[in-house]
Scaffold this motif. Structure first.
Motif, mmCIF file in Angstrom:
data_model
loop_
_atom_site.group_PDB
_atom_site.id
_atom_site.type_symbol
_atom_site.label_atom_id
_atom_site.label_comp_id
_atom_site.label_asym_id
_atom_site.label_seq_id
_atom_site.Cartn_x
_atom_site.Cartn_y
_atom_site.Cartn_z
ATOM 1 N N LEU A 193 38.319 50.709 30.805
ATOM 2 C CA LEU A 193 38.490 49.957 31.864
ATOM 3 C C LEU A 193 40.071 50.034 32.334
ATOM 4 N N ARG A 194 40.378 50.382 33.540
ATOM 5 C CA ARG A 194 41.729 50.326 33.866
ATOM 6 C C ARG A 194 42.346 50.184 35.141
ATOM 7 N N ILE A 195 41.241 50.074 36.231
ATOM 8 C CA ILE A 195 42.126 49.938 37.548
ATOM 9 C C ILE A 195 41.117 48.463 37.942
ATOM 10 N N SER A 196 42.301 47.736 38.151
ATOM 11 C CA SER A 196 41.937 46.421 38.698
ATOM 12 C C SER A 196 42.051 45.939 40.173
ATOM 13 N N PHE A 197 41.306 45.026 40.445
ATOM 14 C CA PHE A 197 41.529 44.460 41.887
ATOM 15 C C PHE A 197 41.583 43.046 41.756
ATOM 16 N N TRP A 198 42.450 42.328 42.291
ATOM 17 C CA TRP A 198 42.801 41.016 42.211
ATOM 18 C C TRP A 198 42.398 40.174 43.449
ATOM 19 N N CYS A 199 41.624 39.009 43.068
ATOM 20 C CA CYS A 199 41.136 38.156 44.068
ATOM 21 C C CYS A 199 41.356 36.693 43.536
ATOM 22 N N ASN A 200 40.722 35.840 44.062
ATOM 23 C CA ASN A 200 40.956 34.447 43.975
ATOM 24 C C ASN A 200 39.924 33.559 43.241
ATOM 25 N N SER A 201 38.943 34.169 42.943
ATOM 26 C CA SER A 201 37.598 33.381 42.360
ATOM 27 C C SER A 201 36.714 34.380 41.716
ATOM 28 N N GLY A 202 35.952 33.841 41.268
ATOM 29 C CA GLY A 202 34.737 34.522 40.222
ATOM 30 C C GLY A 202 33.687 34.978 41.294
ATOM 31 N N THR A 203 33.425 34.365 42.171
ATOM 32 C CA THR A 203 32.449 34.844 43.418
ATOM 33 C C THR A 203 32.988 36.026 44.064
ATOM 34 N N GLU A 204 34.194 36.068 44.316
ATOM 35 C CA GLU A 204 34.918 37.153 44.828
ATOM 36 C C GLU A 204 35.038 38.268 44.169
ATOM 37 N N ALA A 205 35.275 38.120 42.842
ATOM 38 C CA ALA A 205 35.221 39.215 41.993
ATOM 39 C C ALA A 205 33.926 39.913 41.786
ATOM 40 N N THR A 239 44.005 39.023 51.385
ATOM 41 C CA THR A 239 45.234 38.742 51.803
ATOM 42 C C THR A 239 45.967 38.020 50.569
ATOM 43 N N PHE A 240 45.326 37.040 49.900
ATOM 44 C CA PHE A 240 45.682 36.340 48.681
ATOM 45 C C PHE A 240 45.659 37.187 47.282
ATOM 46 N N GLY A 241 44.901 37.985 47.425
ATOM 47 C CA GLY A 241 44.646 38.454 45.897
ATOM 48 C C GLY A 241 45.891 39.268 45.729
ATOM 49 N N GLY A 242 46.044 39.072 44.201
ATOM 50 C CA GLY A 242 47.118 39.917 43.416
ATOM 51 C C GLY A 242 48.550 39.233 43.888
ATOM 52 N N ASN A 243 48.403 37.755 44.310
ATOM 53 C CA ASN A 243 49.737 37.313 44.887
ATOM 54 C C ASN A 243 50.776 37.242 43.663
ATOM 55 N N GLU A 244 51.962 37.045 43.721
ATOM 56 C CA GLU A 244 53.015 36.898 42.561
ATOM 57 C C GLU A 244 52.714 35.589 41.564
ATOM 58 N N LEU A 245 52.496 34.456 42.498
ATOM 59 C CA LEU A 245 52.029 33.295 41.536
ATOM 60 C C LEU A 245 50.961 33.413 40.666
ATOM 61 N N ALA A 246 49.687 33.940 41.158
ATOM 62 C CA ALA A 246 48.660 34.191 40.446
ATOM 63 C C ALA A 246 48.911 35.253 38.996
ATOM 64 N N CYS A 247 49.614 36.553 39.754
ATOM 65 C CA CYS A 247 50.038 37.288 38.644
ATOM 66 C C CYS A 247 50.826 36.922 37.466
ATOM 67 N N ALA A 248 51.778 36.077 37.920
ATOM 68 C CA ALA A 248 53.010 35.482 36.921
ATOM 69 C C ALA A 248 51.960 34.333 36.080
ATOM 70 N N ALA A 249 50.915 34.037 36.438
ATOM 71 C CA ALA A 249 50.231 32.817 35.730
ATOM 72 C C ALA A 249 49.338 33.831 34.738
ATOM 73 N N ALA A 250 48.812 34.728 35.233
ATOM 74 C CA ALA A 250 47.939 35.703 34.422
ATOM 75 C C ALA A 250 48.508 36.048 33.427
ATOM 76 N N LEU A 251 49.753 36.835 33.582
ATOM 77 C CA LEU A 251 50.596 37.651 32.686
ATOM 78 C C LEU A 251 50.919 36.735 31.304
ATOM 79 N N ALA A 252 51.250 35.380 31.777
ATOM 80 C CA ALA A 252 51.879 34.514 30.582
ATOM 81 C C ALA A 252 50.615 34.230 30.012
ATOM 82 N N ALA A 253 49.647 33.636 30.702
ATOM 83 C CA ALA A 253 48.184 33.436 30.194
ATOM 84 C C ALA A 253 47.734 34.434 29.195
ATOM 85 N N MET A 254 47.864 35.658 29.481
ATOM 86 C CA MET A 254 47.450 36.577 28.592
ATOM 87 C C MET A 254 48.099 36.740 27.221
#
Ligand code: PLP
Length: 427
Positions: A118-130, A300-315
């Motif tokens: 599993l390798r290529i990601s698309f980032w969005c804002n919720s589960g239903t969008e995923a 538009t909002f998917g993959g924004n810097e705030l969400a990615c910063a949070a996800a990186l720290a959370a992982m």
């Protein structure tokens, strides 16, 4: 503790705040929901840290509803909050026309953590969008339209995700939904026989969360993998609720050691700090769909810097703090304790099941829930129904929960069940 007027959002007293909130919900948010929340005595949340939420009167609650699985790291984990705060000063949302460092890093990190290729990601804002993105990817990659899902599944409430979800009450007012959808029994791979030959994908949760916490037999997902391989249908694992440690495995698929073609994630992906969702796919699947048309699916909002910063720290926190192992150990404690309550009150509790810190308490009658959940709240513990199965109370605390906190929740559960039995007798 609440110590200043500011903590009350500028209201003069907890009573004044309660009045304002009730009126706003009644007039501007959701009038029927406002009535239900008032009847069930819902407090007003104002502050949260770790496993605890404080209400406007200063009372503390252990959060065993856990935002329906969002708060994997507990509320406002300091490392995630710090990462978001420092990113906020630099750049909050993506400008979209330039490279975004954190989107690249978060995608790389997710590929490292998820199984197999599993390798290529698309980032969005919720589960239903995923889920929407995964359905579109499957259709574009296979050239087939049909999606197969499972009875009692929950995949979200946008039209595509709703079309493949299980509960008729949620679907009925919105027909016509997506065509070419079939549902099969969950947990029985033989139900897929003959169903996938013309399907783009089979979408399944490793453990059905909102369907009432249904844990499939071990080997089910491995058999699903084989059925998908035989038919050319993609295997989409919806790990929005089960992923990132919730079930005592890094991902629910790890229990069977299988690699899906696409995995959807959301809820705990930012550790409960910023709304975020994603799907991650095998490169050949992604290429078949989008190699020649990279803008077919965008956000538009998917993959924004705030969400990615949070996800990186959370992982990082998930891995470094050993939360997957804690989820497994505390999950066993919770399951064993809840089963003891079931054994003591067999007229009220029909069964208890779960994996890791996703535990469901099935009642013999839906009517008990309306008494048990408010009693638990009085005892300072939140719990909630599952969305598709109102007879099942979920216990889904943060993965940072301690043994003492699990003990407190179990005492509240026992008190709630005992009171319900005392007041309502055998229903
Ligand atoms: C397995 C699963 N998929 C998808 C969703 C939808 O996520 P969201 O509410 O973020 O749209 C949920 C939400 O509960 C879920 O449990």
């Amino acid at each position: 503790m609440i110590e200043s007027r500011d903590d009350l959002y500028g209201a003069s007293s907890p009573e004044a705040l309660a009045q304002e909130v009730a009126e706003n919900y009644r007039e501007f948010v959701n009038p029927p929901l406002a009535r239900v929340m008032k009847i069930s005595g819902s407090p007003i949340e104002v502050r949260a840290r770790g496993c605890t939420i404080w209400d406007s009167t200063g009372k503390a609650y252990l959060d065993f509803a856990g935002g329906y699985g969002v708060f994997t790291l507990g509320h406002s984990h300091p490392r995630v909050v710090a990462a978001v705060k420092s990113q906020l000063d630099l750049m909050a949302l993506s400008g979209k026309t330039m490279f975004n460092v954190l989107l690249g890093r978060a995608s790389r990190r997710l590929a490292e953590l998820t199984p197999g290729d599993l390798r290529i990601s698309f980032w969005c804002n919720s589960g239903t969008e995923a889920i929407e993105g995964a359905i579109k990817l499957a259709r574009a990659a296979t050239g087939r339209a049909k999606i197969v899902s499972t009875h009692d599944a929950f995949h979200g409430k946008t039209l595509g995700a709703l079309s493949i979800s299980g509960r008729e009450t949620f679907r009925e007012p919105f027909r016509p939904l997506l065509g070419d959808v079939e549902r099969v029994a969950f947990g029985d791979a033989s139900a897929l026989d003959g169903m996938l030959d013309d399907a783009a994908a089979f979408v399944v949760e490793p453990v059905q969360g909102e369907g009432g916490v249904n844990v499939p037999p071990e080997g089910y997902l491995a058999a699903v993998r084989e059925a998908c391989d035989r038919s050319g249908a993609l295997f989409i694992a919806d790990e929005v609720q089960t992923g990132l440690g919730r079930c005592g495995y890094r991902f629910g698929c790890d229990r069977d050691g299988v690699v899906p073609d696409v995995m959807t994630l959301a809820k705990g992906l930012s550790g409960g700090v910023i709304p975020v969702g994603a799907f991650i796919a095998r490169p050949d699947v992604w290429n078949r769909a989008y190699r020649k048309a990279p803008l077919l699916h965008t956000s538009t909002f998917g993959g924004n810097e705030l969400a990615c910063a949070a996800a990186l720290a959370a992982m990082d926190v998930l891995e470094e703090d050993g939360l997957v192992a804690n989820a497994r150990a505390r999950g066993e404690q919770l399951l064993t304790g809840a089963r003891a309550v079931a054994a003591e009150f067999p007229n009220v509790v029909a069964s208890v099941r779960g994996l890791g810190l996703l535990v469901g308490v099935e009642l013999t009658n839906e009517g008990y829930g309306g008494s048990i959940i408010p009693e638990m709240l009085k005892a300072g513990v939140t719990a909630a129904w599952t969305l598709n199965q109102q007879r099942v109370i979920r216990l889904e605390p943060p993965l940072v929960v301690t043994g003492d906190e699990v003990g407190q929740a179990l005492r509240a559960l026992r008190a709630g069940v005992a009171t319900a039995y005392q007041n309502l007798g055998v229903l």
